[in-house]
Design an enzyme around this catalytic site. Structure first.
Site, short mmCIF file in Angstrom:
data_model
loop_
_atom_site.label_atom_id
_atom_site.label_comp_id
_atom_site.label_asym_id
_atom_site.label_seq_id
_atom_site.Cartn_x
_atom_site.Cartn_y
_atom_site.Cartn_z
N GLU A 105 0.83 -1.20 0.00
CA GLU A 105 0.00 0.00 0.00
C GLU A 105 0.87 1.26 0.00
O GLU A 105 1.94 1.29 0.60
CB GLU A 105 -0.94 0.00 1.21
CG GLU A 105 -2.02 -1.06 1.08
CD GLU A 105 -3.07 -0.97 2.18
OE1 GLU A 105 -4.21 -1.35 1.89
OE2 GLU A 105 -2.75 -0.52 3.30
N CYS A 113 3.66 8.67 1.15
CA CYS A 113 4.14 7.69 2.11
C CYS A 113 4.31 6.37 1.38
O CYS A 113 3.33 5.79 0.90
CB CYS A 113 3.15 7.56 3.25
SG CYS A 113 3.61 6.33 4.50
N CYS A 125 6.31 -6.92 7.46
CA CYS A 125 7.27 -6.33 8.39
C CYS A 125 7.71 -7.39 9.39
O CYS A 125 6.95 -8.30 9.71
CB CYS A 125 6.64 -5.15 9.12
SG CYS A 125 7.79 -4.17 10.10
N CYS A 130 5.64 -4.48 16.16
CA CYS A 130 5.28 -3.45 17.13
C CYS A 130 3.81 -3.64 17.50
O CYS A 130 2.95 -3.77 16.63
CB CYS A 130 5.51 -2.07 16.54
SG CYS A 130 7.24 -1.75 16.11
N CYS A 151 0.91 -1.46 16.06
CA CYS A 151 0.94 -1.28 14.59
C CYS A 151 0.33 -2.48 13.89
O CYS A 151 0.79 -3.61 14.06
CB CYS A 151 2.38 -1.08 14.14
SG CYS A 151 2.57 -0.94 12.36
N CYS A 166 -1.94 7.17 9.86
CA CYS A 166 -0.62 6.76 10.29
C CYS A 166 -0.61 5.34 10.80
O CYS A 166 -1.26 5.00 11.77
CB CYS A 166 -0.14 7.71 11.39
SG CYS A 166 1.46 7.29 12.04
#
Length: 411
Positions: free
Chosen positions: A121, A134, A141, A145, A148, A380
């Protein structure tokens, strides 16, 4: 508003035979263009000139095919078109938020070892005087975290340099950010600036410093003054704290730096940002203090997500100020953007304001980042493509399922 680009029924897809696509040069560096031109018979003495021609057409004018390159001979255009294309990644879906934020789910080309094409994305955030893109650096990943959603998607693979650059090309195509291009007529916000993409942030899917070489090569293309021409002062790499690579990035890539900090104590940061167990806060801040080029004009941005009852006390604010003492810094306070299944809540607005007041009084700029694109899960850290790894025993590569925009906390 959601534009679904790939609307072919899955049952129909099975019966459609598509030819193997030509290799795309979209996002390629000068070395790859030189190799492509050599492969179609361009003499060595012409290579530099021909590379410059292609570079200008691809990265100044943004043409999507060789046919548009009018100062290149028809014969050379035909030879290039026989072996290569300028195709961008496929847009699976495009969503436009009420605030003008745009999110694209992009399907990459399947590599030789992948059984299906992975997806990523990319998000465009317009303001009246700037436009920030962004971009992602990995499919998935490794960092997990806990606040997230991107971290709930396991790592599939690193993006290549051309796949990182191609996100910029797709975005510029879609918002009409090429000379003589037409901007989308959907009534949504676009900057008043001549360039609609003024800033690039490596804050999408993935940890960019775990894909150092490809990200560095991509940003060299993005900042090339004869092409996309995005100033290095307007490119920001955000890291969760890969300490050994921070100084190297500053010395070699020379962009701005952002640190996903989110806590002032090691015990809490170990939970929120598990890489802290390997590189604790003291080591991370030492790396920041020695970041090449650090000055009041080139401050480090520290990102701090506001989690209710977790890291948002006034004692935390005071500790944050003490931690960053002596580091030219800006502190971005990020209201937590919730996602399905998250264990956290966003801090109350009054508490965020009190926290910001403590930081401001200490002399740090501490803007509260206004959530953008929440209605399309583009705010975010709300990025997740649903690409999954399959067990090595069952695969010839990575599998990517139908990508539904999810959520996370890194962009």
């Amino acid at each position: 508003m959601v534009l679904v680009v790939d609307a072919l029924d899955p049952k129909d897809k099975a019966s459609v035979t598509r030819p193997e696509p030509l290799p795309s040069l979209a996002g390629a560096g000068r070395g790859e263009l030189c190799a492509a031109l050599t492969s179609v018979g361009v003499p060595d003495k012409q290579l530099r000139m021909r590379v410059n021609q292609l570079w200008s057409w691809m990265y100044v004018r943004g043409v999507p095919s060789f046919d548009a390159m009018t100062d290149v001979s028809k014969d050379l255009r035909a030879r290039l078109a026989e072996r290569y294309s300028l195709d961008r990644p496929e847009i699976v879906s495009e969503q436009v938020s009420q605030d003008g934020t745009r999110k694209w789910l992009l399907r990459l080309r399947r590599s030789g070892t992948e059984v299906a094409a992975p997806e990523i994305e990319t998000v465009y955030i317009p303001e009246s005087d700037r436009g920030t893109l962004c971009i992602s650096s990995q499919v998935g990943c490794t960092l997990t975290c806990t606040f997230c959603h991107t971290g709930t998607q396991r790592l599939v693979r690193n993006l290549s340099a051309d796949e990182i650059v191609a996100q910029i090309l797709v975005a510029r195509d879609r918002i009409g950010d090429w000379p003589d291009a037409v901007a989308p007529d959907d009534g949504r916000l676009l900057p008043s600036t001549e360039r609609k993409i003024t800033n690039i942030v490596l804050m999408g899917m993935g940890e960019p410093l775990y894909n150092f070489d490809n990200v560095k090569a991509a940003m060299a293309i993005a900042s090339d003054g004869e092409g996309l021409s995005v100033s290095k002062r307007r490119i920001t790499l955000s890291t969760s704290g890969v300490v050994p690579e921070i100084a190297r990035w500053g010395g070699e890539a020379q962009t701005m730096l952002a640190i996903s900090l989110h806590a002032v104590r090691d015990d809490l940061r170990n939970e929120l940002v598990p890489i802290n167990k390997k590189y604790p806060i003291s080591e991370l801040l030492d790396a920041c203090r020695s970041y090449p080029g650090l000055s009041n004009a080139r401050r480090i941005t520290f990102e701090y997500v506001m989690l209710k009852g977790v890291n948002d006390s006034l004692a935390d604010a005071k500790a944050l100020v003490q931690l960053l003492k002596g580091i030219p810094a800006k502190i971005n306070l990020i209201p937590f953007n919730p996602w399905p299944g998250s264990q956290y809540e966003c801090s109350d607005w009054e508490q965020i304001e009190r926290f910001a007041e403590v930081v401001n009084k200490a002399g740090y700029a501490s803007p509260v980042r206004t959530p953008r694109g929440r209605d399309i899960f583009a705010a975010c850290g709300q990025l997740k493509s649903e690409s999954l790894k399959i067990r090595a025993s069952a695969r010839g590569g990575s599998v990517a399922q139908s990508g539904t925009a999810g959520s996370g906390q890194g962009a």
